[in-house]
Structures are given as structure tokens and as C-alpha cells.
Design an enzyme around this catalytic site. Structure first.
Site, PDB file in Angstrom:
ATOM      1  N   GLY A   1       0.818  -1.206   0.000  1.00  0.00           N
ATOM      2  CA  GLY A   1       0.000   0.000   0.000  1.00  0.00           C
ATOM      3  C   GLY A   1       0.854   1.259   0.000  1.00  0.00           C
ATOM      4  O   GLY A   1       0.548   2.235  -0.684  1.00  0.00           O
ATOM      5  N   ASN A   2       1.954   1.197   0.748  1.00  0.00           N
ATOM      6  CA  ASN A   2       2.808   2.386   0.868  1.00  0.00           C
ATOM      7  C   ASN A   2       3.587   2.699  -0.405  1.00  0.00           C
ATOM      8  O   ASN A   2       4.144   3.787  -0.525  1.00  0.00           O
ATOM      9  CB  ASN A   2       3.798   2.192   2.013  1.00  0.00           C
ATOM     10  CG  ASN A   2       3.095   1.922   3.322  1.00  0.00           C
ATOM     11  OD1 ASN A   2       2.128   2.592   3.651  1.00  0.00           O
ATOM     12  ND2 ASN A   2       3.561   0.914   4.041  1.00  0.00           N
TER      13      ASN A   2
ATOM     14  N   LYS B   1      -7.012  -7.289  10.001  1.00  0.00           N
ATOM     15  CA  LYS B   1      -6.445  -6.606   8.825  1.00  0.00           C
ATOM     16  C   LYS B   1      -6.706  -5.105   8.925  1.00  0.00           C
ATOM     17  O   LYS B   1      -7.864  -4.669   8.892  1.00  0.00           O
ATOM     18  CB  LYS B   1      -7.083  -7.192   7.561  1.00  0.00           C
ATOM     19  CG  LYS B   1      -6.750  -6.467   6.292  1.00  0.00           C
ATOM     20  CD  LYS B   1      -5.371  -6.788   5.793  1.00  0.00           C
ATOM     21  CE  LYS B   1      -4.954  -5.856   4.685  1.00  0.00           C
ATOM     22  NZ  LYS B   1      -3.531  -5.944   4.387  1.00  0.00           N
TER      23      LYS B   1
ATOM     24  N   LYS C   1      -2.591  -9.368   1.249  1.00  0.00           N
ATOM     25  CA  LYS C   1      -2.015  -9.501  -0.101  1.00  0.00           C
ATOM     26  C   LYS C   1      -0.691 -10.258  -0.101  1.00  0.00           C
ATOM     27  O   LYS C   1      -0.343 -10.890  -1.100  1.00  0.00           O
ATOM     28  CB  LYS C   1      -1.872  -8.152  -0.794  1.00  0.00           C
ATOM     29  CG  LYS C   1      -0.836  -7.225  -0.185  1.00  0.00           C
ATOM     30  CD  LYS C   1       0.413  -7.105  -1.004  1.00  0.00           C
ATOM     31  CE  LYS C   1       1.428  -6.176  -0.401  1.00  0.00           C
ATOM     32  NZ  LYS C   1       1.405  -5.877   1.016  1.00  0.00           N
TER      33      LYS C   1
ATOM     34  N   LYS D   1       4.507 -10.603   5.773  1.00  0.00           N
ATOM     35  CA  LYS D   1       5.526 -10.662   4.710  1.00  0.00           C
ATOM     36  C   LYS D   1       6.546 -11.752   5.009  1.00  0.00           C
ATOM     37  O   LYS D   1       6.909 -12.550   4.130  1.00  0.00           O
ATOM     38  CB  LYS D   1       6.272  -9.330   4.580  1.00  0.00           C
ATOM     39  CG  LYS D   1       5.412  -8.234   4.008  1.00  0.00           C
ATOM     40  CD  LYS D   1       6.220  -6.951   3.828  1.00  0.00           C
ATOM     41  CE  LYS D   1       5.334  -5.752   3.985  1.00  0.00           C
ATOM     42  NZ  LYS D   1       4.111  -5.768   3.184  1.00  0.00           N
TER      43      LYS D   1
HETATM   44  P1  ADP Z   1       2.660  -2.707   2.967  1.00  0.00           P
HETATM   45  O1  ADP Z   1       1.564  -1.758   2.670  1.00  0.00           O
HETATM   46  O2  ADP Z   1       3.826  -2.559   2.085  1.00  0.00           O
HETATM   47  O3  ADP Z   1       2.193  -4.127   3.134  1.00  0.00           O
HETATM   48  P2  ADP Z   1       2.926  -2.572   5.855  1.00  0.00           P
HETATM   49  O4  ADP Z   1       2.733  -1.267   6.565  1.00  0.00           O
HETATM   50  O5  ADP Z   1       1.877  -3.624   5.984  1.00  0.00           O
HETATM   51  O6  ADP Z   1       3.250  -2.200   4.356  1.00  0.00           O
HETATM   52  O7  ADP Z   1       4.332  -3.224   6.308  1.00  0.00           O
HETATM   53  C1  ADP Z   1       5.529  -2.471   6.305  1.00  0.00           C
HETATM   54  C2  ADP Z   1       5.745  -1.876   7.687  1.00  0.00           C
HETATM   55  O8  ADP Z   1       6.087  -2.920   8.618  1.00  0.00           O
HETATM   56  C3  ADP Z   1       6.919  -0.931   7.827  1.00  0.00           C
HETATM   57  O9  ADP Z   1       6.587   0.364   7.406  1.00  0.00           O
HETATM   58  C4  ADP Z   1       7.199  -0.975   9.332  1.00  0.00           C
HETATM   59  O10 ADP Z   1       6.546   0.081   9.987  1.00  0.00           O
HETATM   60  C5  ADP Z   1       6.521  -2.270   9.790  1.00  0.00           C
HETATM   61  N1  ADP Z   1       7.388  -3.181  10.540  1.00  0.00           N
HETATM   62  C6  ADP Z   1       7.007  -3.870  11.650  1.00  0.00           C
HETATM   63  N2  ADP Z   1       7.998  -4.646  12.100  1.00  0.00           N
HETATM   64  C7  ADP Z   1       9.056  -4.451  11.274  1.00  0.00           C
HETATM   65  C8  ADP Z   1      10.388  -4.981  11.221  1.00  0.00           C
HETATM   66  N3  ADP Z   1      10.813  -5.878  12.128  1.00  0.00           N
HETATM   67  N4  ADP Z   1      11.199  -4.582  10.228  1.00  0.00           N
HETATM   68  C9  ADP Z   1      10.778  -3.679   9.308  1.00  0.00           C
HETATM   69  N5  ADP Z   1       9.538  -3.134   9.302  1.00  0.00           N
HETATM   70  C10 ADP Z   1       8.674  -3.512  10.271  1.00  0.00           C
HETATM   71 MG    MG Z   2       0.782  -4.786   4.631  1.00  0.00          MG
END
Ligand code: ADP
Ligand code: MG
Length: 313
Positions: A19-20, A133, A214, A276
Site C-alpha cells: 500500500g505504501n 487486517k 495480499k 511478509k
Molecule cells: P505494505 O503496505 O507494504 O504491506 P505494511 O505497513 O503492511 O506495508 O508493512 C511495512 C511496515 O512494517 C513498515 O513500514 C514498518 O513500519 C513495519 N514493521 C514492523 N515490524 C518491522 C520490522 N521488524 N522490520 C521492518 N519493518 C517492520
Molecule cells: Mg501490509
């Protein structure tokens, strides 16, 4: 052609757009902001394509589907549409903006095509009773407490709360064979957007109110396509241990076993980095060569194995 499975090393690469990577981190998510973010991401994707990679795209929809849901609830003159229909709308919205941005970038005449994609979930999945979610805008604690829907604290900072909805496991991609046919014929495909439209299969298919993760659906698609490499693009270059502390340290090349130890130690945020990492682990444990977590601006280097969190069996 001997009809064997595609070569895992040189075949297509499945790339998920977080999303980002499709809009700014905390909004207000105007169409101009979305278009600008998508154009930036499209430049990186088309560079990889021009470098010879075959790319299959998936994408998230948390902000967009949450916004559409709020629009439904605040528009009193029109009937409300259920969440599965809204997920389908986000596949078209994001697919359209991505197709246009990618087609503008790519110098040859190949055009991306977006496939409205359904995923079968189990109607008895325990996730329906425990929404996890995060979707839509971010709220302060006070604002979240006033909302007529369930919210959870999902990050840090002054607006750490978001609405949460059920997120069942995807078990089958309904259009999986058709997507595979298109990919293996060389088409540039955007599929399984927003984790796919969740449906249950009884006598036939019918939509259910949920948003599938996703990263999980992307892993399922990558496994079904038999690709060697899965890439999850987000707003951080690496998954970190001790994330957001003074001891934060990037995870670079890592075995599934070592990564699982970090997962079990609770290093990854639920609903953000954890899905992820779980997707990467399952992908390599089921025979994929490698899974990568990085940011769009590092895509080419990460494909070359030079940056990002690189997970191997
Ligand atoms: P996307 O929309 O790409 O799925 P998310 O916000 O769901 O993004 O996931 C990415 C976010 O995960 C990062 O911006 C960060 O804030 C968070 N995050 C949580 N734990 C970790 C970690 N251990 N290492 C890196 N990012 C992390
Ligand atoms: Mg996400």
C-alpha cells in the site's frame, strides 16, 4: 518444448506492491498523491522489465478499500455495497492507475492487463471472529474510541489506530489457471489485487465480507505459477531485528531457519511485517528459490541479490 515446469531461475518474478508504494504513508490519499506514488513505483518496475526481468504484479489495497468503506457509510442517499464488491473496485482502481503509469513508462508496445481475481476462503475460518487486517485512515486513540467500528493499535506515532476487518487465509485462486496461461504466454499481468476478492465455494461462488492479506495471496500465486523469486515491495529496504529501537539491525541474507527464529521471537509487526516474513518462509519452504523484502527504489539491486532481506531455503 517438453512441457516441463518453467525454469525457476530465469522465469517470471512475482512482485507485490505494498500500500505504501502506491500512495503516501498517512494520507490524505488524494488521486494526485496516489498517481504520483504509482508513477514513482512504475518507473522502478519498468526499469526491471527493460533490464530483462519478466514481472507479474500484485498489490495491496488497505488504504483504498478502507476509504471506499467509509464513503459507503457516510453516503446516506445511496445503498451500501459489501466489502467483497469494494475489494473488486480497488482492483480496478489501482489496476487502472498502474496500467496507465506502466504503459507510459515502457518503451515497447506491450501493455499491462489487470485481472479481476477471486480467492476462495473457508467460511469457517476463525479469522472471521477476530478482525486483524488494518484498513483505511489512521486515528489517534481518542478518535478511534469514538468510531462505530472495531479499531486496533497497529503502529507507533500519534495516529497509531486503524479499523480492522477479518482476514481469512486464501486457499485457492479462482482464476489461477488463466493467470498462469497469460503469464506463460508472456503477457504482463496485474492480478490478485488487494489479496483477491474473498469468496466461499458452496454450490457456487459467493462473496464474503473480508480483506485477504495480499502478502499471503501473493505467496499462493507465486507458488501456483512455479516462479523462483518472490519480491515483496514495501516502504522499508529491509526487515529488521529490534525494529524502531536504537539497536535496529537489517536482516540481509538469511536462511528460512534463522528467519523463523526471529519470527518466533516476535520481531515483526502483526498485520505489517509479520505476514511478509511468513509469506517468504512458506514460499522458500515449499521449493521457491528465494524471497525478497525491499523498497521499490532498491528493486534492481535486490533482484541482483545485492540488497534487501534475501531469504533462501
Ligand atoms: P505494505 O503496505 O507494504 O504491506 P505494511 O505497513 O503492511 O506495508 O508493512 C511495512 C511496515 O512494517 C513498515 O513500514 C514498518 O513500519 C513495519 N514493521 C514492523 N515490524 C518491522 C520490522 N521488524 N522490520 C521492518 N519493518 C517492520
Ligand atoms: Mg501490509
Amino acid at each position: 518444448m517438453d512441457g516441463s515446469a518453467p525454469d525457476r531461475r530465469t522465469g517470471p518474478v512475482v512482485v507485490a506492491l505494498g500500500g505504501n508504494t502506491l500512495l503516501g504513508k498517512q494520507g490524505p490519499w488524494t488521486v494526485d498523491e496516489q498517481t504520483a506514488a504509482i508513477e514513482r513505483t512504475a518507473r522502478e518496475i519498468s526499469e526491471a522489465i527493460e533490464d530483462g526481468y519478466e514481472i507479474v504484479l500484485t498489490h495491496g489495497n488497505g488504504p483504498q478499500v478502507g476509504t471506499l468503506l467509509l464513503q459507503q457509510e457516510t453516503a446516506s442517499e445511496t445503498p451500501q455495497l459489501p466489502l467483497d464488491v469494494l475489494v473488486a473496485e480497488t482492483q480496478a482502481q489501482i489496476g487502472y492507475l498502474l496500467q496507465q503509469a506502466l504503459d507510459n513508462e515502457l518503451t515497447d508496445s506491450t501493455d499491462f492487463i489487470t485481472i479481476v481475481t477471486q480467492v476462495v476462503v473457508d467460511g469457517d475460518d476463525p479469522a472471521f471472529a477476530d478482525p486483524t487486517k488494518p484498513i483505511g485512515p489512521f486515528y489517534t486513540e481518542e478518535a478511534a474510541a469514538e468510531k462505530p467500528f472495531e479499531t486496533k493499535r497497529v503502529s507507533t506515532g500519534d495516529r497509531p489506530y486503524r479499523r480492522v476487518v477479518p482476514s481469512p487465509e486464501p486457499v485457492e485462486i479462482v482464476e489461477g489457471d488463466e493467470i498462469a496461461n497469460l503469464v506463460h504466454r508472456g503477457n504482463l499481468v496485474i492480478a490478485a489485487g488487494g489479496g483477491g476478492v474473498p469468496v466461499v465455494r458452496d454450490d457456487g461462488l459467493s462473496g464474503v465480507e473480508a480483506v485477504v492479506d495480499k502478502d499471503t495471496t501473493t505467496r499462493l500465486l507465486a507458488s501456483e505459477l512455479g516462479v523462483g523469486t518472490l519480491v515483496l515491495l514495501t516502504d522499508v529496504e529491509f526487515a529488521y531485528v529490534n525494529y524502531d529501537t536504537p539497536d535496529q539491525r537489517p536482516i540481509r541474507e538469511v536462511t528460512a531457519r534463522a528467519l523463523r527464529t526471529h519470527l518466533e521471537a516476535g520481531e515483526f509487526g502483526a498485520g505489517s511485517m509479520r505476514p511478509k516474513v511468513e509469506a517468504c518462509l512458506q514460499f522458500v519452504e515449499e521449493g521457491g528459490d528465494r524471497a525478497v523484502i525491499t523498497s521499490p527504489d532498491r528493486l534492481l539491486d535486490a533482484l541482483a541479490g545485492e540488497t534487501g532481506t534475501q531469504v533462501r531455503g
